[in-house]
Enzyme design. Sequence first.
Site, PDB file in Angstrom:
ATOM      1  N   GLN A 171      86.075  91.757 -70.964  1.00 33.64           N
ATOM      2  CA  GLN A 171      84.761  92.250 -70.567  1.00 33.64           C
ATOM      3  C   GLN A 171      84.145  92.872 -71.810  1.00 33.64           C
ATOM      4  OE1 GLN A 171      82.667  91.934 -68.092  1.00 33.64           O
ATOM      5  NE2 GLN A 171      81.231  93.233 -69.206  1.00 33.64           N
ATOM      6  N   GLN A 173      80.734  93.334 -72.709  1.00 35.49           N
ATOM      7  CA  GLN A 173      79.552  94.171 -72.634  1.00 35.49           C
ATOM      8  C   GLN A 173      79.973  95.590 -72.246  1.00 35.49           C
ATOM      9  OE1 GLN A 173      76.683  93.279 -69.525  1.00 35.49           O
ATOM     10  NE2 GLN A 173      75.007  93.288 -70.983  1.00 35.49           N
ATOM     11  N   GLU A 310      77.568  87.827 -66.623  1.00 37.59           N
ATOM     12  CA  GLU A 310      76.801  86.603 -66.796  1.00 37.59           C
ATOM     13  C   GLU A 310      77.217  85.775 -67.989  1.00 37.59           C
ATOM     14  OE1 GLU A 310      74.479  90.050 -68.778  1.00 37.59           O
ATOM     15  OE2 GLU A 310      75.641  89.734 -66.960  1.00 37.59           O
ATOM     16  N   ASN A 311      78.495  85.717 -68.321  1.00 38.89           N
ATOM     17  CA  ASN A 311      78.941  84.935 -69.464  1.00 38.89           C
ATOM     18  C   ASN A 311      78.464  83.487 -69.327  1.00 38.89           C
ATOM     19  OD1 ASN A 311      80.502  87.172 -70.513  1.00 38.89           O
ATOM     20  ND2 ASN A 311      81.920  86.769 -68.845  1.00 38.89           N
ATOM     21  N   HIS A 334      71.831  86.623 -59.068  1.00 38.73           N
ATOM     22  CA  HIS A 334      71.605  87.529 -60.194  1.00 38.73           C
ATOM     23  C   HIS A 334      72.251  87.001 -61.471  1.00 38.73           C
ATOM     24  CE1 HIS A 334      70.848  91.517 -62.051  1.00 38.73           C
ATOM     25  NE2 HIS A 334      71.967  91.239 -62.716  1.00 38.73           N
ATOM     26  N   GLU A 335      73.539  86.647 -61.390  1.00 42.21           N
ATOM     27  CA  GLU A 335      74.227  86.191 -62.599  1.00 42.21           C
ATOM     28  C   GLU A 335      73.640  84.870 -63.090  1.00 42.21           C
ATOM     29  OE1 GLU A 335      75.827  88.471 -63.825  1.00 42.21           O
ATOM     30  OE2 GLU A 335      76.138  89.665 -62.031  1.00 42.21           O
ATOM     31  N   TYR A 421      67.555  98.353 -63.715  1.00 42.63           N
ATOM     32  CA  TYR A 421      67.612  97.275 -62.729  1.00 42.63           C
ATOM     33  C   TYR A 421      66.436  97.379 -61.744  1.00 42.63           C
ATOM     34  CZ  TYR A 421      72.498  96.063 -63.916  1.00 42.63           C
ATOM     35  OH  TYR A 421      73.649  95.667 -64.553  1.00 42.63           O
ATOM     36  N   ARG A 595      86.505  97.383 -58.674  1.00 42.98           N
ATOM     37  CA  ARG A 595      85.073  97.341 -58.977  1.00 42.98           C
ATOM     38  C   ARG A 595      84.518  98.753 -59.041  1.00 42.98           C
ATOM     39  NH1 ARG A 595      80.748  93.842 -55.352  1.00 42.98           N
ATOM     40  NH2 ARG A 595      78.879  94.206 -56.637  1.00 42.98           N
ATOM     41  N   LYS A 597      81.658 100.050 -58.949  1.00 50.98           N
ATOM     42  CA  LYS A 597      80.625 100.375 -57.968  1.00 50.98           C
ATOM     43  C   LYS A 597      81.222 100.991 -56.718  1.00 50.98           C
ATOM     44  CE  LYS A 597      77.136  98.110 -55.061  1.00 50.98           C
ATOM     45  NZ  LYS A 597      76.472  96.828 -54.723  1.00 50.98           N
TER      46      LYS A 597
END
Length: 647
Positions: A171, A173, A310-311, A334-335, A421, A595, A597
């Site tokens: 990961q 980013q 979003e790779n 979204h991705e 966002y 996750r 979130k």
Amino acid sequence: MRFTTIALASTAALLAACTADELPDQERVVAPILTSEQAFDEFTYARPLEARVTHVALDLDLDFEGQRVEGTATLDVQAAEDATEIVLDSNGLMIGGVTDGLGNELEFTVGEADPDNAEKGEPITVQLGQMTGPELQQIVISYASGPEAEALQWLSPEQTAGGEHPFVFSQGQAILNRTWIPTQDSPGIRQTWEARITAPEPLTVVMSGISRGDPEPVEDADSDRRAFEFVMDNSVPPYLIAIAAGNLEFAELGPRSGVYAEPEMIEAAAEELGDTEELIDAGIELFGEYRWGRYDMIILPPAFPYGGMENPVMTFLTPTFIAGDRSNNGLIAHELAHSWSGNLTTYASWRDGWLNEGVTSYIENRISEEVYGEQRAEQEYALSYASLEEAVEGAGADAPTTAMRTPDGTSPFDTVGPAIYDKGTVFLRTVENIVGRDEFDAWLTAWFDNHAFQPVTSEMFLADMRENLIGDNAELEEQLMLDEWVYGTGIPENALAPDAAAFADADAAAEAYAADGTLPEASAWEGWTAASQRRFLETLPETMSDEQLATLNETLGLSESGNNEVLFLWLEAALRNEYDPAVDQARSFLATVGRNKFVAPLFRAMWETGDWGQPIATDLYARTRGGYHSYTRGNVDEIVGYEAGEG
């Protein structure tokens, strides 16, 4: 009920599903380096105007026992005539040596980390020597990633669905790829790349590039390793170089798309992603050509800290989005939308995060509307608007953190989600509403076309909008309030409010529950959209009794929900109200889901209760911390006051 045909493939066939042969040969185009003040990236040591990386070629072995990557990175360098050195980014890399393209040793130093910005890592300064001809415009770095490289998460077999083979994923980013790749790790320094990666059988390697074909056995009599090769001929920000390896199968979804997952998850994953080709078609119809060839996805083990990443050509996804009814497929929209916003055009510095995420969230909503209808799109917009309102109310309308362009000095890990966002989404919906959808779509499509594979800034976006959308219309300029949206705080007065009827069912039920405790009938609840269920649960009172929580769960079956977004909201309400019957389920959930979130808010809910929840959280975190990604760990460490060496 919707069905999809699942075509399982052998390793050779699945890697052939997305090969370099599918893309036309193209000459590498070197992206520009922006020189404006807004484009300056304070989180890189690179000096790209003196010497910059244009291409990265990786030749690496995955060492699961040592939990590191090891090999070489060959960097194509474009340098000014008087440049004598190039500065790269590193964070814990172990450098064995540096040569030029002909094997001549080059002097290098690894500097000290910035004491005021430790997460920035340390600079690698390489003396360029006598690089006078095209054949010498390369440097070759022998290296290994350091212990606990933050971009890489190495999972034991026990942490995977199958329980038999290890797994690794990256990961990158925001600025973590410098922990496994020595390059100039800045979004404004776009690079093409290629890679040869070896891994032990039977593991399959996937990357965010196009496969060059079937894996080849490594030529070593004692080796059980195979080599996988990839290429990305489109210039991308370096954080989009991504890798994963594990026991994977492939299911074809359509002519341009497919999904990788562990065998135990492949059928459910393919069924959930059955709308992918339709989503791609919608994106193309709205905003122009899809320029990446393939759109494949991989379902990662639960430790993945985000919903999705979003790779290019290989979106990384959390398994927590799988609900069995495609109700969370806004995540896929979204991705996919990043294929235009974020990947095709990318912010030059992290301070313009809204140019990636806000624009993408707007496109996500438009794609969802095309595929799933106006009601679902309007509900998702209403959730974004409510999230923005909550953030502004909590921080204050004058708080710098509510500006879309992030304040100076803010770490890319500390950006405020609703500001980049949700505010970005509301901004673009507002502009669309004022100028008209047809006009706005034409302008946004042209923006992507004219800045494809290039870095961009807020000032560029607004200047282009003024030149090509507003023109000399002073009245329209005043109506749009562009500068107030991007640089100002709070919510501008012209913001387009969501349709009040979007959540008529949920809002009426919330009012009834607040008035006298009346809950919706179970049959009605089951007929609601997942967004309506989330809306209702987000309006629950902060304080609830055990009796209220028991009745809520018994009536609506919340603890049995197959939608993790709904289950999370139930657990958060239960934990903040010290509801003992929910503790075991929360323990199980947090032991299997990584996750952020979900994880960070649930630990916060327990911790903020004090004597009731803190012992539960401390004990649970001691057992689960090692299975979380560094990003999730960092957030929960701060909540519970964890320090290295504890536990």
